[in-house]
Design a protein around this motif. Sequence first.
Motif, short mmCIF file in Angstrom:
data_model
loop_
_atom_site.label_atom_id
_atom_site.label_comp_id
_atom_site.label_asym_id
_atom_site.label_seq_id
_atom_site.Cartn_x
_atom_site.Cartn_y
_atom_site.Cartn_z
N TRP A 140 0.82 -1.20 0.00
CA TRP A 140 0.00 0.00 0.00
C TRP A 140 0.85 1.25 0.00
CZ3 TRP A 140 -5.10 -0.86 -0.57
CH2 TRP A 140 -5.59 -2.13 -0.21
N GLN A 141 0.25 2.33 -0.49
CA GLN A 141 0.90 3.63 -0.48
C GLN A 141 -0.11 4.67 -0.01
OE1 GLN A 141 2.32 4.88 -4.32
NE2 GLN A 141 2.58 7.01 -3.70
N GLU A 142 0.28 5.47 0.98
CA GLU A 142 -0.58 6.56 1.42
C GLU A 142 -0.66 7.62 0.33
OE1 GLU A 142 0.02 8.54 5.08
OE2 GLU A 142 -0.15 6.73 6.32
N ILE A 143 -1.87 8.13 0.10
CA ILE A 143 -2.06 9.21 -0.86
C ILE A 143 -2.90 10.30 -0.21
CG2 ILE A 143 -1.83 7.72 -2.89
CD1 ILE A 143 -4.88 7.75 -3.16
N SER A 144 -2.98 11.45 -0.83
CA SER A 144 -3.77 12.55 -0.28
C SER A 144 -5.25 12.33 -0.57
CB SER A 144 -3.32 13.87 -0.91
OG SER A 144 -3.68 13.91 -2.30
N TRP A 145 -6.09 13.00 0.21
CA TRP A 145 -7.52 12.94 -0.04
C TRP A 145 -7.86 13.53 -1.41
CZ3 TRP A 145 -11.09 10.01 1.82
CH2 TRP A 145 -11.00 9.50 3.11
N GLU A 146 -7.15 14.57 -1.79
CA GLU A 146 -7.40 15.18 -3.09
C GLU A 146 -7.18 14.18 -4.21
OE1 GLU A 146 -5.95 19.07 -5.71
OE2 GLU A 146 -4.87 18.51 -3.88
N ASP A 147 -6.07 13.44 -4.14
CA ASP A 147 -5.78 12.45 -5.18
C ASP A 147 -6.75 11.27 -5.12
OD1 ASP A 147 -3.70 13.99 -6.06
OD2 ASP A 147 -2.12 12.84 -5.05
N ALA A 148 -7.09 10.86 -3.91
CA ALA A 148 -7.99 9.71 -3.74
C ALA A 148 -9.37 10.02 -4.31
CB ALA A 148 -8.09 9.35 -2.26
N ILE A 149 -9.91 11.18 -3.97
CA ILE A 149 -11.24 11.55 -4.46
C ILE A 149 -11.23 11.72 -5.97
CG2 ILE A 149 -12.92 13.44 -4.45
CD1 ILE A 149 -12.44 13.64 -1.41
#
Length: 795
Positions: free
Chosen positions: A120-129
């Motif tokens: 897994w890789q953490e991503i920002s909420w902006e990128d996720a949405i």
Amino acid sequence: MTEIDRREFMKLSAAAAAASACPALLHAMELELGGQDFHQIRTFHPRQRKPYLCTLCSYFDGGFSFAEEGEILKVEGDPDHIATRGKFCAKGLASFFGRYDPDRILAPMKRVGERGAGEWQEISWEDAIAEVADKVSVALADPDSIYLNEGSFKEGGTVRFMDTIGSRSVIRSRLPSIGTKPKQTALEEALGFNFALPDLEHTKYVLNFGANIMETALPLAQRLTDGVVNNKLKLVTFDVRMSNTAGRSDEWFPVFPGSDGIIALAMANVIMEKGLAETGFVDAWVNYTSEQGLRTDYSSGHLLKDLQEFTPERAEEASGVPAKIIKRIALEFAKTKPATVFSHNGVVWHQNGTDGEMACLLLAVITGNIDTEGGYCLPRRFDVAMPQPAPQPAGSTSKRLNPEFPFEVKEGVRRVQVLFNHMSNPVYSSPAASVWREVLKDPKLIPYLVDFSPFMSETAELADIILPDVVDVERHDVASSPTALWPWISMSNPRIKPRGEAQDVRLTLKGVVEAIDPDGSRGMKQYWTFADTKEWVKQAVKATPHTEEKSYKKLRSKGVWPSYGKIDPATRQIVNKGEPVEAEYLTYKAAGFPTSSGRIEIRTPAWRENPRHQDMKPDEFILITFKVAYQTLSMTSNLKYLAELWHSNPLWINRDVAKELGIGDGDLVRVTSEAGHMVTKAWLTNGIHPQAVGISTSVGRTSYGRVALADPHAHASFAREEQEDPDIDHNLWWRDPGTNPNDIVPISIDPETGTQTWNDTVVTVTPAEADDNYGDIKVDNAKHFDLYKKSKAQA
């Protein structure tokens, strides 16, 4: 410095001595009924109290959370709440620990390896949405290819999202409100409501069919205890095993699985035949549905004729309960006023469960114990609305359950482009769970999987992206449940921020909608104009029928509305101006029942034996799965204080039968179904029917966290450094995580409701073989598919 003369000193000494001699003068916190809490060292430093709504089950118990410096340290029930009266179950009391779970997911995560590889890789909420919105936008050419697997106990943002995009493809692991689909179906058909509440604290006699009130329904357990203490009620339980409720009953009868319905019908036959029915009530308020349709000329005479085939002797043959006992209990029930019934999974988790539930209800109907004091009462609740304006219903109207979904996807019956999974863990908790695992692992079948879990569940492990929701002590929420004879509505009003970057699913989906429809031209954005979840709750309360202008303000401060009074320290009852709060009964007399005829609508009495059970061999058993007081489905097994109480689930097997099979207490056994086998430990007991074996749910995890796995060294690869917990690292003393039977439980669908008939699985139990190890599970998905096709053909 304040000076105290000798006279004042003597007065203070006398007061202290009086308090010591008379405990009634003391005001120690331990003697309070709740509603406040203090710092452990600074005794008179109160903790900040906020309304808290527990959403771990459909009873939605209302209480308070207590915080210091922004951290919650305790939750408890609201003593003045008309339903909970200050009580929380063990799960509710431990619920706030989920906020501090060291294995919790604290930020959006994107899969970077193969599905299930744990990369897994953490991503920002902006990128996720943005990514999710892009996937949904492409799939909107065929909105029904966007699916939601919903597991919440009430409707919320996820279902609203499906309505917004116009997708009808909502499947569910459970229905909102209390009870399973067969139970809700029977009650809706007969009474016009999907729940009925036994008035346990005012009754004199309770017939309990397959319900474990003492472990799984705390508000009802309180009232049952009151009835035992104050009314000396008699509790008679028919259940396959000695549950906590059966063990506290005056009489317990271990019944053959699925035979509750014919016992109830035989009792109804006896009551009618002996002239003990309330024929005036039946003739005035009951309509009858036969094969020819609804008969409005129905009378009690028709029912007597239709019940004649269900004799106590026939019921004895099916259930094992002697006919003379069935007759005696029927006569006791009919002659005792008031009396009530209650039934649950022991009745409805079988083929034709709706008929079984209808049979149990019939006992309350013919004795006139419907909505009477001490009887079986119509529900009182608020129907909490969605914020307005709301989108046109699409997926929200679906009551389709999810057991068949992976089979239908594999067969090409369902085309999926995007699958959202919310508060459901089918890879662990569904029947034929191994088939779910196979299908969700295949990107050709499920191209894009989104999970909202705050924890790495067995299903979240297979997701493409995880958008972590908040836990319930962090969530602004509102709900109502028919757990008292007075309607109430409760809310959570937290004053703490979610941990890490966790975000309420409603805000996440609001972001997705705004990304899809930024200028509102697609007609979606108008339904997501709330600023935050606090505003969502305010709008929902305002839109809810029968609330008042002041309701939201009262809810924010008190946590529950209306206020019916205060708890009496002596009786533990809610009183108003010193008098007990009185409930209103016979509410149907004003406008009738909300059915098509305005009366109770009873279908033709029916009971059919499961053909598979008729053909059972001497070495075969019916496998029963059951819930316990300390766990909620798949949601609580990583809470250490609960897992300490219940982390292992040996197989219940009748002691005498086990000895004949050469099985000793604690021995390893192989449990084999038509789809595969598992290896677990045996627990020998006389508290289960000889032709049944039983195993609890909620443990036997392969994911979710180090507590659930009973392994303090199983640190999550994605966990942050600040998520360490020395208590788990050093004090997790057990190493038995339990076993999960769901891989070997084949699909068995009730044809009327589409419900999995959990308690119809036939197995063999044998001593473990030489190369068997505890926890082994071996299953053949090809056999699962064959059994699925067979179940469909029979349906």
